[in-house]
Write an enzyme that holds these catalytic residues in place. Structure first.
Site, mmCIF file in Angstrom:
data_model
loop_
_atom_site.group_PDB
_atom_site.id
_atom_site.type_symbol
_atom_site.label_atom_id
_atom_site.label_comp_id
_atom_site.label_asym_id
_atom_site.label_seq_id
_atom_site.Cartn_x
_atom_site.Cartn_y
_atom_site.Cartn_z
ATOM 1 N N GLY A 55 49.184 1.408 -73.948
ATOM 2 C CA GLY A 55 49.161 1.105 -72.520
ATOM 3 C C GLY A 55 48.158 1.980 -71.820
ATOM 4 N N CYS A 82 49.773 4.217 -80.128
ATOM 5 C CA CYS A 82 48.933 4.773 -79.051
ATOM 6 C C CYS A 82 49.777 5.360 -77.910
ATOM 7 C CB CYS A 82 47.927 3.725 -78.572
ATOM 8 S SG CYS A 82 46.546 4.483 -77.699
ATOM 9 N N TYR A 83 49.830 4.727 -76.736
ATOM 10 C CA TYR A 83 50.672 5.268 -75.654
ATOM 11 C C TYR A 83 52.114 5.392 -76.143
ATOM 12 C CZ TYR A 83 53.120 5.747 -71.186
ATOM 13 O OH TYR A 83 53.917 6.194 -70.162
ATOM 14 N N HIS A 169 45.023 1.811 -83.557
ATOM 15 C CA HIS A 169 45.548 0.457 -83.351
ATOM 16 C C HIS A 169 45.518 -0.342 -84.657
ATOM 17 C CE1 HIS A 169 45.981 0.554 -78.973
ATOM 18 N NE2 HIS A 169 44.988 1.430 -79.036
ATOM 19 N N GLU A 171 46.661 -3.223 -85.041
ATOM 20 C CA GLU A 171 46.654 -4.658 -84.735
ATOM 21 C C GLU A 171 45.264 -5.237 -84.532
ATOM 22 O OE1 GLU A 171 47.585 -2.181 -82.832
ATOM 23 O OE2 GLU A 171 47.312 -2.532 -80.688
ATOM 24 N N GLY A 224 31.868 -28.347 -73.098
ATOM 25 C CA GLY A 224 31.294 -28.610 -74.423
ATOM 26 C C GLY A 224 31.514 -27.449 -75.380
ATOM 27 N N GLY A 225 32.055 -26.323 -74.883
ATOM 28 C CA GLY A 225 32.399 -25.202 -75.757
ATOM 29 C C GLY A 225 33.707 -25.494 -76.486
ATOM 30 N N ASP A 227 36.686 -24.108 -76.456
ATOM 31 C CA ASP A 227 37.957 -24.080 -75.720
ATOM 32 C C ASP A 227 38.167 -25.377 -74.935
ATOM 33 O OD1 ASP A 227 37.912 -21.503 -76.645
ATOM 34 O OD2 ASP A 227 37.565 -20.568 -74.697
ATOM 35 N N LYS A 370 41.246 -16.851 -79.488
ATOM 36 C CA LYS A 370 40.102 -17.677 -79.899
ATOM 37 C C LYS A 370 40.234 -18.173 -81.340
ATOM 38 C CE LYS A 370 35.981 -18.966 -78.394
ATOM 39 N NZ LYS A 370 35.744 -19.336 -76.990
#
Ligand code: XMP
Length: 514
Positions: A55, A82-83, A169, A171, A224-225, A227, A370
């Site tokens: 965090g 981390c935090y 991290h 992850e 057109g991307g 996503d 993504k």
């Protein structure tokens, strides 16, 4: 609910959902809940392990987020990241201080000895760090399991083995053995088998969308991307020809983007409405230099352009009250649309939609990263050249021109970017590198013009590797490719007299410059 459940207590890290994604990939069901949740609430969910996220706060700040102290008496395994680690250290009698300059980016984990959490790791493993504070003094009954190049307590463990803390991290993709560490924790420390399967299939997603849209007409913001194309293909499966795709030509696009969008739409059998909005966008950006102001101006111009398109379509087709957007999870979290996370930058398509817009926003990809969108696009049968296209931000070239955005500077950057893209393709690196682009810097640099002195534009080149855009590392382009790009830029574009290469990771930088 799966009996093998892990709860992630969220302190507001940018990466919290990445932790959840990794745990789910390891086939364990998990949920993200606020870090302040009470122990009674936790007990009701009967988790088999707790993960404390990172965090943005510092534990020694007055309003730093805390945990219900009774949590430490639950006697279930805790993995504090981390935090989270700093929270545990401070709560259990240790000391956390502001580090000298912090530690951001790649570091090396040096294990003190074997531990079940680190089964399968070598003595020196690359890990990703992103912290300003560090643990100065361990609580009495804790010991250090590993140090890093920057801190003595990169991994710690309580004497009873129930609480582990990691300063790095696990992850993120830049910790290559991060998934192994999380798998060790889930399997060996928590004793979970990992049999959970993600529920939502493609058909279920389409079904949910069909129910939500309920046969109503919907606009979709189409670029057109990958996503917006995946969002369009999905929505088309739900409501067919009730879907009306709109392409806004903002004047901030790359060379070939508009033609590409038209081709993709034609391929999906969608009738694309093109809105000419170049003047609207340049007018909105006039006089602005501040990155957040520029982003907001672009966001507003998009809304106005969609309103105008909706209005025109309504006159022909009848009422429209929905706007579908291909917003994905990283857009939401970096704009602080997820609870607790601090704003990194306002994404053009997230939040702040004026109430008077009068369109209901539907975002079918809002929970996906993504790489998950790309999987979905593949299962929708979209062709590889769309699925693996590099991301391009909604505000377009406006966030790649530092300082004022004018049509002339956009035209120059567009040409520079086209040269860079051509050369990356020639080097066969276009599928290897996550994102690559040119940036136009503010100010001018001294140049030799003929026999005299002059001033020219400075272009920065950016190429990064990443898994989902949340973290990234700069990509080492071969010198030969860099040399070709540099000499083409300065030879073919008169105004450009200096080319530099960006060698910063995310964090501490972001992928885009603004
Ligand atoms: P940053 O620059 O925050 O970018 O590291 C992470 C990823 O998001 C893209 N990006 C955006 N995409 N609207 C978008 O649709 C935006 O406003 C926006 N800003 C950044 C960026 O290109 C990278 O892939």
């Amino acid at each position: 609910m799966d009996e093998e459940q892990v709860l992630i207590l969220d302190f507001g890290s940018q990466y919290t959902r990445l932790i959840a994604k990794t745990v789910r990939e390891l086939e364990v069901y998990c949920q993200v809940i606020p870090a302040q949740s009470s122990v009674e609430q936790l007990r009701r969910q009967a988790p088999r392990g707790l993960i404390l996220s990172g965090g943005p706060a510092s534990v020694y700040e007055k309003d730093a987020p805390r945990l219900d102290p009774a949590l430490y008496d639950l006697k279930i395994p805790i993995l504090a990241i981390c935090y989270g680690l700093q929270r545990v250290a401070a709560d259990r009698g240790g000391q956390v201080v502001r580090g000298r300059g912090g530690e951001y980016g790649l570091s090396t984990l040096q294990l003190a000895g074997p531990d079940p959490l680190f089964e399968g790791l070598g003595d020196d493993e690359p890990v990703w760090m992103s912290h300003g504070d560090r643990v100065e003094l361990l609580p009495l009954d804790y010991r250090s399991l590993a140090r890093s190049s920057g801190v003595p307590y990169a991994a710690i463990r309580s004497a009873d083995g129930l609480i582990y803390g990691l300063q790095f991290h696990p992850e993120v993709a830049q910790t290559p053995k991060g998934q192994t560490i999380l798998a060790n924790w889930l399997r060996t420390i928590c004793g979970l088998r990992g049999r959970w399967q993600p529920g939502e299939t493609l058909e279920q997603r389409i079904g949910a969308l069909r129910r939500q849209l309920d046969g109503r007409r919907a606009l979709i913001a189409f670029s057109g991307g990958v996503d917006s194309t995946a969002a369009a293909a999905l929505t088309q499966r739900a409501i067919g020809s009730q879907l009306l795709p709109v392409f806004v030509d903002s004047g901030l696009l790359r060379q070939g983007d508009r033609r590409h969008a038209e081709q993709v739409a034609a391929r999906l059998g969608l009738r694309l409405q093109v809105v000419e909005a170049q003047e609207r966008f340049f007018a909105a950006l006039r006089g602005l230099s501040d990155p957040e102001e520029k982003r907001k101006a672009v966001g507003k111009a998009f809304i106005r352009a969609f309103e105008a398109a909706a209005h025109r379509l309504e006159q022909r087709q009848g009422p429209i009250d929905i706007l579908v957007q291909g917003t994905i999870y990283s857009d939401v979290i970096e704009s602080a649309g997820a609870s607790g996370a601090r704003r990194i930058k306002s994404h053009h398509n997230v939040g702040g939609l004026p109430a008077e817009m009068g369109l209901e926003i539907v975002e079918p990809l809002r929970d996906l990263f993504k790489d998950e969108v790309r999987q979905l696009a593949l299962s929708l049968g979209l062709p590889a050249e769309i699925v693996w296209e590099q991301p391009f931000p909604g505000p377009g070239l406006a966030v790649r021109i530092l300082g004022p955005v004018t049509p002339e500077r956009v035209a120059l950057l567009r040409q520079a970017d086209a040269i860079l893209r051509e050369e990356i393709k020639r080097a066969k690196l276009d599928r290897v590198i996550w994102q690559y682009f040119a940036v136009l810097l503010p100010g001018r640099s001294v140049a030799i013009r003929g026999d005299g002195r002059g001033y020219g534009e400075i272009v920065a080149l950016r190429a990064v590797s990443s898994r989902e855009g949340m973290t990234a590392d700069w990509y080492p382009l071969p010198y030969k490719t860099l040399a070709r790009i540099s000499s083409r830029l300065t030879n073919e574009l008169d105004q450009i007299t200096r080319v530099v290469y960006d060698i910063t990771a995310k964090p501490p930088a972001t992928i885009e410059w603004e």
